[in-house]
Scaffold this motif. Structure first.
Motif, PDB file in Angstrom:
ATOM      1  N   ASP A 169      10.307  20.557  56.086  1.00  0.00           N
ATOM      2  CA  ASP A 169       9.967  19.812  57.297  1.00  0.00           C
ATOM      3  C   ASP A 169       8.446  19.716  57.446  1.00  0.00           C
ATOM      4  OD1 ASP A 169      10.442  18.493  59.653  1.00  0.00           O
ATOM      5  OD2 ASP A 169      11.467  20.163  60.632  1.00  0.00           O
ATOM      6  N   ASP A 170       7.997  18.696  58.186  1.00  0.00           N
ATOM      7  CA  ASP A 170       6.572  18.505  58.488  1.00  0.00           C
ATOM      8  C   ASP A 170       5.738  18.494  57.221  1.00  0.00           C
ATOM      9  OD1 ASP A 170       7.510  18.626  61.069  1.00  0.00           O
ATOM     10  OD2 ASP A 170       6.802  20.660  61.434  1.00  0.00           O
ATOM     11  N   PHE A 171       6.264  17.876  56.166  1.00  0.00           N
ATOM     12  CA  PHE A 171       5.575  17.904  54.883  1.00  0.00           C
ATOM     13  C   PHE A 171       4.260  17.132  54.975  1.00  0.00           C
ATOM     14  CE2 PHE A 171       4.474  16.592  50.613  1.00  0.00           C
ATOM     15  CZ  PHE A 171       4.583  17.799  49.937  1.00  0.00           C
ATOM     16  N   GLY A 172       3.227  17.732  54.374  1.00  0.00           N
ATOM     17  CA  GLY A 172       1.910  17.100  54.374  1.00  0.00           C
ATOM     18  C   GLY A 172       0.944  17.790  55.317  1.00  0.00           C
ATOM     19  N   THR A 173       1.471  18.676  56.175  1.00  0.00           N
ATOM     20  CA  THR A 173       0.605  19.387  57.121  1.00  0.00           C
ATOM     21  C   THR A 173       0.382  20.830  56.701  1.00  0.00           C
ATOM     22  OG1 THR A 173       2.464  20.093  58.496  1.00  0.00           O
ATOM     23  CG2 THR A 173       1.436  17.996  59.066  1.00  0.00           C
ATOM     24  N   GLY A 174       1.034  21.274  55.646  1.00  0.00           N
ATOM     25  CA  GLY A 174       1.053  22.704  55.340  1.00  0.00           C
ATOM     26  C   GLY A 174       0.238  23.124  54.145  1.00  0.00           C
ATOM     27  N   TYR A 175      -0.606  22.252  53.624  1.00  0.00           N
ATOM     28  CA  TYR A 175      -1.480  22.629  52.511  1.00  0.00           C
ATOM     29  C   TYR A 175      -0.733  23.185  51.306  1.00  0.00           C
ATOM     30  CZ  TYR A 175      -4.546  22.683  56.583  1.00  0.00           C
ATOM     31  OH  TYR A 175      -5.171  22.371  57.746  1.00  0.00           O
ATOM     32  N   SER A 176       0.362  22.585  50.912  1.00  0.00           N
ATOM     33  CA  SER A 176       1.066  23.037  49.705  1.00  0.00           C
ATOM     34  C   SER A 176       0.175  22.853  48.495  1.00  0.00           C
ATOM     35  CB  SER A 176       2.285  22.167  49.420  1.00  0.00           C
ATOM     36  OG  SER A 176       3.251  22.357  50.367  1.00  0.00           O
ATOM     37  N   SER A 177       0.198  23.840  47.619  1.00  0.00           N
ATOM     38  CA  SER A 177      -0.473  23.576  46.358  1.00  0.00           C
ATOM     39  C   SER A 177       0.515  22.831  45.475  1.00  0.00           C
ATOM     40  CB  SER A 177      -0.943  24.875  45.724  1.00  0.00           C
ATOM     41  OG  SER A 177      -0.100  25.228  44.670  1.00  0.00           O
ATOM     42  N   LEU A 178       0.003  21.931  44.681  1.00  0.00           N
ATOM     43  CA  LEU A 178       0.901  21.099  43.881  1.00  0.00           C
ATOM     44  C   LEU A 178       1.642  21.926  42.835  1.00  0.00           C
ATOM     45  CD1 LEU A 178      -1.206  17.847  43.506  1.00  0.00           C
ATOM     46  CD2 LEU A 178       0.753  18.260  44.982  1.00  0.00           C
ATOM     47  N   SER A 179       1.022  23.049  42.413  1.00  0.00           N
ATOM     48  CA  SER A 179       1.712  23.874  41.415  1.00  0.00           C
ATOM     49  C   SER A 179       2.943  24.548  42.027  1.00  0.00           C
ATOM     50  CB  SER A 179       0.763  24.917  40.831  1.00  0.00           C
ATOM     51  OG  SER A 179       0.372  25.804  41.836  1.00  0.00           O
ATOM     52  N   TYR A 180       2.847  24.905  43.323  1.00  0.00           N
ATOM     53  CA  TYR A 180       4.023  25.448  44.004  1.00  0.00           C
ATOM     54  C   TYR A 180       5.142  24.404  44.066  1.00  0.00           C
ATOM     55  CZ  TYR A 180       2.429  29.933  45.905  1.00  0.00           C
ATOM     56  OH  TYR A 180       2.044  31.221  46.063  1.00  0.00           O
ATOM     57  N   LEU A 181       4.698  23.179  44.297  1.00  0.00           N
ATOM     58  CA  LEU A 181       5.675  22.128  44.562  1.00  0.00           C
ATOM     59  C   LEU A 181       6.654  21.937  43.401  1.00  0.00           C
ATOM     60  CD1 LEU A 181       6.096  20.592  47.067  1.00  0.00           C
ATOM     61  CD2 LEU A 181       4.674  18.750  46.190  1.00  0.00           C
ATOM     62  N   THR A 182       6.194  22.174  42.176  1.00  0.00           N
ATOM     63  CA  THR A 182       7.105  22.035  41.038  1.00  0.00           C
ATOM     64  C   THR A 182       8.146  23.153  41.036  1.00  0.00           C
ATOM     65  OG1 THR A 182       5.661  23.310  39.599  1.00  0.00           O
ATOM     66  CG2 THR A 182       5.352  20.917  39.608  1.00  0.00           C
ATOM     67  N   GLN A 183       7.852  24.250  41.742  1.00  0.00           N
ATOM     68  CA  GLN A 183       8.815  25.363  41.792  1.00  0.00           C
ATOM     69  C   GLN A 183       9.641  25.349  43.075  1.00  0.00           C
ATOM     70  OE1 GLN A 183       6.707  29.146  41.111  1.00  0.00           O
ATOM     71  NE2 GLN A 183       4.999  27.893  40.410  1.00  0.00           N
ATOM     72  N   VAL A 184       9.405  24.369  43.914  1.00  0.00           N
ATOM     73  CA  VAL A 184      10.114  24.286  45.181  1.00  0.00           C
ATOM     74  C   VAL A 184      11.584  23.999  44.911  1.00  0.00           C
ATOM     75  CG1 VAL A 184      10.519  22.680  47.064  1.00  0.00           C
ATOM     76  CG2 VAL A 184       8.255  23.653  46.745  1.00  0.00           C
TER      77      VAL A 184
ATOM     78  N   LYS B 205      10.417  16.020  54.133  1.00  0.00           N
ATOM     79  CA  LYS B 205      10.329  15.227  55.356  1.00  0.00           C
ATOM     80  C   LYS B 205       8.862  14.978  55.669  1.00  0.00           C
ATOM     81  CE  LYS B 205      13.264  15.338  58.645  1.00  0.00           C
ATOM     82  NZ  LYS B 205      13.931  15.779  59.905  1.00  0.00           N
ATOM     83  N   ILE B 206       8.428  13.723  55.535  1.00  0.00           N
ATOM     84  CA  ILE B 206       7.022  13.392  55.761  1.00  0.00           C
ATOM     85  C   ILE B 206       6.714  13.532  57.247  1.00  0.00           C
ATOM     86  CG2 ILE B 206       5.227  11.639  55.517  1.00  0.00           C
ATOM     87  CD1 ILE B 206       6.939  10.309  53.366  1.00  0.00           C
ATOM     88  N   ASP B 207       5.709  14.315  57.571  1.00  0.00           N
ATOM     89  CA  ASP B 207       5.373  14.572  58.967  1.00  0.00           C
ATOM     90  C   ASP B 207       5.016  13.282  59.705  1.00  0.00           C
ATOM     91  OD1 ASP B 207       4.877  16.734  60.996  1.00  0.00           O
ATOM     92  OD2 ASP B 207       2.993  15.627  61.118  1.00  0.00           O
ATOM     93  N   GLN B 208       5.391  13.249  60.978  1.00  0.00           N
ATOM     94  CA  GLN B 208       5.209  12.014  61.731  1.00  0.00           C
ATOM     95  C   GLN B 208       3.745  11.652  61.948  1.00  0.00           C
ATOM     96  OE1 GLN B 208       7.800  13.277  65.091  1.00  0.00           O
ATOM     97  NE2 GLN B 208       5.993  13.068  66.356  1.00  0.00           N
ATOM     98  N   SER B 209       2.837  12.608  61.788  1.00  0.00           N
ATOM     99  CA  SER B 209       1.410  12.278  61.942  1.00  0.00           C
ATOM    100  C   SER B 209       0.951  11.256  60.901  1.00  0.00           C
ATOM    101  CB  SER B 209       0.555  13.549  61.853  1.00  0.00           C
ATOM    102  OG  SER B 209       0.770  14.211  60.633  1.00  0.00           O
TER     103      SER B 209
ATOM    104  N   ILE C 150       3.236  10.339  48.551  1.00  0.00           N
ATOM    105  CA  ILE C 150       4.234  11.399  48.780  1.00  0.00           C
ATOM    106  C   ILE C 150       5.606  10.927  48.293  1.00  0.00           C
ATOM    107  CG2 ILE C 150       5.474  12.781  50.513  1.00  0.00           C
ATOM    108  CD1 ILE C 150       2.927  12.812  52.212  1.00  0.00           C
ATOM    109  N   ILE C 151       5.927   9.663  48.572  1.00  0.00           N
ATOM    110  CA  ILE C 151       7.235   9.143  48.147  1.00  0.00           C
ATOM    111  C   ILE C 151       7.323   9.127  46.608  1.00  0.00           C
ATOM    112  CG2 ILE C 151       8.759   7.106  48.152  1.00  0.00           C
ATOM    113  CD1 ILE C 151       7.674   6.540  51.018  1.00  0.00           C
ATOM    114  N   ARG C 152       6.248   8.695  45.946  1.00  0.00           N
ATOM    115  CA  ARG C 152       6.252   8.706  44.470  1.00  0.00           C
ATOM    116  C   ARG C 152       6.381  10.125  43.936  1.00  0.00           C
ATOM    117  NH1 ARG C 152       2.353   4.694  44.885  1.00  0.00           N
ATOM    118  NH2 ARG C 152       0.665   6.201  44.601  1.00  0.00           N
ATOM    119  N   LEU C 153       5.642  11.048  44.567  1.00  0.00           N
ATOM    120  CA  LEU C 153       5.689  12.455  44.155  1.00  0.00           C
ATOM    121  C   LEU C 153       7.109  12.989  44.288  1.00  0.00           C
ATOM    122  CD1 LEU C 153       3.932  15.011  43.468  1.00  0.00           C
ATOM    123  CD2 LEU C 153       3.826  15.419  45.932  1.00  0.00           C
ATOM    124  N   ALA C 154       7.749  12.693  45.423  1.00  0.00           N
ATOM    125  CA  ALA C 154       9.122  13.146  45.645  1.00  0.00           C
ATOM    126  C   ALA C 154      10.038  12.615  44.541  1.00  0.00           C
ATOM    127  CB  ALA C 154       9.607  12.690  47.016  1.00  0.00           C
ATOM    128  N   LYS C 155       9.888  11.332  44.216  1.00  0.00           N
ATOM    129  CA  LYS C 155      10.741  10.738  43.162  1.00  0.00           C
ATOM    130  C   LYS C 155      10.515  11.441  41.828  1.00  0.00           C
ATOM    131  CE  LYS C 155      12.132   7.621  45.904  1.00  0.00           C
ATOM    132  NZ  LYS C 155      13.421   7.165  46.284  1.00  0.00           N
TER     133      LYS C 155
END
Ligand code: C2E
Ligand code: MG
Ligand code: MG
Ligand code: MG
Length: 284
Positions: free
Chosen positions: A177-192, A198-202, A220-225
């Motif tokens: 939830d609130d994706f994009g506001t939490g400073y995810s590192s991209l390396s973590y994201l591959t292990q998510v 859910k792209i944050d409404q901001s 973000i949408i391309r990354l998700a795909k």
């Protein structure tokens, strides 16, 4: 005026601090009684697939107190978390939500998501009782999703993944939830091990006006795909926002454009309305 009255201003500031603290204490103290008196209720907001229609709903908690009035979850959820009462609330949410799913045909056919707090997912006892309840109420696990905010997930990566692994083994889904506001590192994201971002409404508010926001959302949408994740945009209020998101390949759209969060008895009619609204987009 504030500068000229420096001392007074200080006093006013101190007063308002204690007022704020008083309110927080009042709310924290009222939660237990409110659970007993059934002051909480759940509203459901559609997540709309441009191709499949209103096939998913997010459950959102509401509280109307006879003494404090309507209190927003944005206010009482953090207080419940800090005062150690959040898992009582989440337990109420799950019990009440599951009961409603058993009684309401329209909701029973949707994927329903519930928001969980960090304190819930770090408690093994919560996980066990959640699993028990899914069995007890005979809910299809593949129609259940749990939303965890991106920042909570990243701050508790290892423990959160343990929870997620068990929940996913049952067949339930996980959304960040609130994706994009939490400073995810991209390396973590591959292990998510989530299924959905859910792209944050901001990022959605200025989608038509800001090239930058539009590019971020499309990225973000391309990354998700690329990561094989589903993507949902929240806070979608206008046709223009919807059309940009649909064009970019966003899987789910959530927001006032299609529906405000509604009580369960209104959901069946709302699903029909939304599906008619979608037809108009394809005709025009
Ligand atoms: P969230 O999970 O990110 O929920 C989205 C919030 O955006 C909801 O506010 C929803 O009513 C609002 N929203 C939806 N569409 C639109 C739109 O088009 N425009 C605008 N401006 N807002 C829109 P809500 O219900 O006040 O909830 C706020 C936050 O409180 C939620 O954010 C969630 O983090 C938390 N929350 C709500 N219910 C629960 C719950 O049952 N458990 C937990 N742990 N947290 C909850
Ligand atoms: Mg949510
Ligand atoms: Mg959200
Ligand atoms: Mg949010």
């Amino acid at each position: 005026k504030a500068k000229a009255n420096g001392r007074n201003q200080y006093v006013i500031f101190a007063d308002s601090m204690s007022e704020q603290q008083q309110r927080r204490l009042q709310i924290a103290n009222a939660i237990d009684q409110a659970l007993i008196e059934n002051e909480f209720f759940i509203v459901y907001q559609a997540k709309v697939s441009p191709t499949k229609g209103a096939i998913a709903m997010e459950a959102l908690l509401r509280w109307k107190s006879p003494t404090l009035g309507f209190i927003s979850p944005a206010e009482f959820i953090p207080i419940a978390e800090q005062s150690g009462k959040i898992t009582d609330l989440t337990t109420w949410l799950i019990n009440n939500g599951f009961q409603t799913l058993k009684q309401n045909k329209a909701l029973a056919n949707c994927i329903i998501s519930f928001n969980l707090s960090t304190f819930d997912i770090l408690k093994p006892s919560f996980l066990n009782s959640l699993i028990d309840k899914i069995h007890q109420y005979e809910i299809s696990p593949n129609l259940l999703e749990f939303e965890i905010t991106e920042s909570i997930y990243m701050e508790n990566f290892i423990l959160a993944n343990l929870f997620i692994k068990e929940i996913k083994a049952l067949g339930c889904h996980i959304a960040l939830d609130d994706f994009g506001t939490g400073y995810s590192s991209l390396s973590y994201l591959t292990q998510v091990s989530a299924d959905t971002l859910k792209i944050d409404q901001s990022f959605i508010h200025n989608l038509q006006r800001s090239d930058k926001d539009r590019q971020i959302v499309e990225a973000i949408i391309r990354l998700a795909k690329t990561l094989n994740l589903t993507v949902c945009a929240e806070g979608v209020e206008t046709d223009a926002q919807y059309l940009i998101l649909k064009q970019a390949g966003c899987d789910f759209i959530q927001g006032y454009l299609f529906s405000k969060p509604l009580e369960s008895h209104l959901i069946s009619d709302q699903i029909n309305k939304i599906n008619q609204q979608l037809n108009l987009y394809t005709i025009n």
